[in-house]
Design a protein around this motif. Sequence first.
Motif, PDB file in Angstrom:
ATOM      1  N   ARG A 340      -6.102   3.760   3.339  1.00  8.92           N
ATOM      2  CA  ARG A 340      -6.307   5.188   3.072  1.00  8.92           C
ATOM      3  C   ARG A 340      -4.976   5.936   3.171  1.00  8.92           C
ATOM      4  O   ARG A 340      -4.699   6.835   2.360  1.00  8.92           O
ATOM      5  CB  ARG A 340      -7.328   5.772   4.053  1.00  8.92           C
ATOM      6  N   TRP A 341      -4.174   5.595   4.169  1.00  6.89           N
ATOM      7  CA  TRP A 341      -2.859   6.223   4.297  1.00  6.89           C
ATOM      8  C   TRP A 341      -1.965   5.831   3.128  1.00  6.89           C
ATOM      9  O   TRP A 341      -1.208   6.665   2.606  1.00  6.89           O
ATOM     10  CB  TRP A 341      -2.206   5.817   5.616  1.00  6.89           C
ATOM     11  N   LEU A 342      -2.035   4.579   2.702  1.00  7.94           N
ATOM     12  CA  LEU A 342      -1.230   4.132   1.568  1.00  7.94           C
ATOM     13  C   LEU A 342      -1.586   4.920   0.306  1.00  7.94           C
ATOM     14  O   LEU A 342      -0.692   5.277  -0.480  1.00  7.94           O
ATOM     15  CB  LEU A 342      -1.451   2.636   1.321  1.00  7.94           C
ATOM     16  N   LEU A 343      -2.864   5.204   0.107  1.00  9.70           N
ATOM     17  CA  LEU A 343      -3.267   5.991  -1.054  1.00  9.70           C
ATOM     18  C   LEU A 343      -2.695   7.406  -0.993  1.00  9.70           C
ATOM     19  O   LEU A 343      -2.267   7.965  -2.009  1.00  9.70           O
ATOM     20  CB  LEU A 343      -4.788   6.043  -1.151  1.00  9.70           C
ATOM     21  N   LEU A 344      -2.691   7.986   0.206  1.00  9.95           N
ATOM     22  CA  LEU A 344      -2.132   9.331   0.348  1.00  9.95           C
ATOM     23  C   LEU A 344      -0.635   9.353   0.064  1.00  9.95           C
ATOM     24  O   LEU A 344      -0.077  10.399  -0.247  1.00  9.95           O
ATOM     25  CB  LEU A 344      -2.395   9.858   1.764  1.00  9.95           C
ATOM     26  N   GLN A 345       0.022   8.205   0.168  1.00 16.66           N
ATOM     27  CA  GLN A 345       1.462   8.110  -0.107  1.00 16.66           C
ATOM     28  C   GLN A 345       1.741   7.609  -1.526  1.00 16.66           C
ATOM     29  O   GLN A 345       2.893   7.307  -1.859  1.00 16.66           O
ATOM     30  CB  GLN A 345       2.120   7.169   0.906  1.00 16.66           C
ATOM     31  N   ASP A 346       0.717   7.493  -2.365  1.00 14.94           N
ATOM     32  CA  ASP A 346       0.866   7.000  -3.745  1.00 14.94           C
ATOM     33  C   ASP A 346       1.379   5.561  -3.802  1.00 14.94           C
ATOM     34  O   ASP A 346       1.998   5.161  -4.801  1.00 14.94           O
ATOM     35  CB  ASP A 346       1.827   7.890  -4.550  1.00 14.94           C
ATOM     36  N   ARG A 347       1.104   4.790  -2.783  1.00 16.42           N
ATOM     37  CA  ARG A 347       1.559   3.392  -2.770  1.00 16.42           C
ATOM     38  C   ARG A 347       0.419   2.499  -3.272  1.00 16.42           C
ATOM     39  O   ARG A 347      -0.205   1.764  -2.527  1.00 16.42           O
ATOM     40  CB  ARG A 347       2.012   3.014  -1.359  1.00 16.42           C
TER      41      ARG A 347
END
Length: 631
Positions: A340-347
């Motif tokens: 979920r954090w990776l998605l928020l960082q566009d990764r």
Amino acid sequence: MAKNLFTKRKQDEDGRHHKGSTRSSTPAGPHGDVEQEMMSLSEEMDGEDEHAASTLTCFEDIMNMVGSRGRWNVCLFLVCSFSTLLNALITMSYQFFGVTPDHWCRVESLKEANWTDQQILDFAIPFDNKTGQHNKCHMYDYNYTKAAQLGYDAAVTYLHDLADQDTPRVVSCSARDFNLTQHESSVVTEWDLVCDRRVLYSTTQAANQIGYIISSVLTPFFTDRFGRRPVALCMSVLALLQGLASCLSPSVTVFIIFKCTHSTAIFSLVTCNFLIMMEMCTPSSRSTFGSLFSMAWAVACMMLPGIAYLIKPWRYLQAALTLPNLIFLLSWRFLPESPRWLLLQDRYKDTENLLVRIAATNRRKIPSRGALRAALTRISHQMRSEQYQRDHDNEKGESEHKIRDKALVAFRYVVSPYSTLQLAGRMCLLLMVWIFVSCAYYGISLNANNVSVDLYFYMFLGGLSEVPAYLLVMVLMVRAGRRPSLFGLFVVCALFIAVNAGLMFASTNVPVSAKIILSLLGKMAVATAFQIVYLFTAELFTTHQRSLAICHCCFAGRVGSIASPYINDILGETAVWAPSAVFSMMALLSAFLSLPLPETRNQNLPEADYDLVRVKEEDDSKNTISTVHSV
């Protein structure tokens, strides 16, 4: 097909607006052209993959697809929950570091004259017939220099000549002797932490909780900026170094400082691991893994008495409780970043690789990378649209007032869990509940001295009682829900502890077995409630707010846990029943404070503000239906 997916998403959003959602329109930003991006991705997908992508409407769907209860998830749970074991070994070791043997005032001139400890006790220390013990902090005001010259037998014979008056005065002393045959080395015996210095002993535990507060302030900034995984690994290394350094403490002040910094690192590690695990669970698995997350705490509480019994010198004990950090470091390669954090960082690439690895380990079939990317793109846009709108609004006028705007952005980030009246009220209730439940839990857990039971036995039974407590969490959260469970558990805890306090107030001859049973039943109830409160808090806020909300509540909880050792050590010396009465009252207050909170059973983790509104509306609807049926 991609256009249809985007249209479906827009229709869902419009539907939410009609239902009363205050969600703003999609702002311009990296995801403003999501339709175009998804259309380009659709060219790489066949019909089967397009259908698979259309069914993945939220992140929980993706986790169900790759597996939420497979081998990979079990391994993740074991790695993350191990940090809880490390935390318990440090936090609950307070009484073992500070084992307090029998002590009495040190009379230097008599010690130099080679009087035995028993002779000093009989001659210089007042005896209390009610307790059947010598006074621990006071002595008679004799001329001890002359007594040492006369010798013990002559001093007893001419006792009245050694006092300034017929009835000798009783005075306090500045140093103590300890019965080292009971315990040869603890922070209490090394630094004389009794009597007027007892507050320093309580402060060694308070420092541990102050470290929790520091962690609660700093951790959300680091986890949201750098990710959960890097912060967890750094904190594990710091915990290892700080724990070993505290073994070399030359004074109680240095020891208190190291305790504070050590617990800061340990609790940051626990918070990071808890976030990683919770953000990779589905609603069906969240109750199971969330309730079992603290099982390692109970295991540590059962292990700790055995370790402390075998390793009694406190410096060696500190080293033995710190070295298990190496086990966590050896497993660092398995610990993933929160998708979920990776998605928020566009990764997206990192997110895809992680999901593919999970599916391969769990032996689950997934659609093509294009279909997965299309689903992730849509979900990421849903998660971040409101955040981009806020950022877009904050950027207006930034060229004129950069410093002020940056400060305002930082302030809005910190208070985001209070951004609406509904959230602010929710947070206020949670903060008070956390204060009371934390104080009650730690107070009951570390109350062996006032209950007058063997420390090692009490700690082991306390850990054993938490095993059924955490198993009970799963049943209650699935069958009864969060709010009813909290209310019932707090009332049960208040009842058992109040009965225990009443028995100790009414008589000094209460059977030890009765006090142990009542205390452990109360602890079982409050331990179950504490775990539900932790999970409940994570479920009441969005991904953007979750880390901050948990850390704010942990901050408040440490106010209660800081107070607990002072209540036990200081208030307990005045009246042994009083700490139990205080903890019972706190549990009862927590019961009524938990009632206004919304129910979250069988709900997905909220990703945006409209999800919070939906949860509240559904809870109000259920309450209305329940009321109508009851009428």
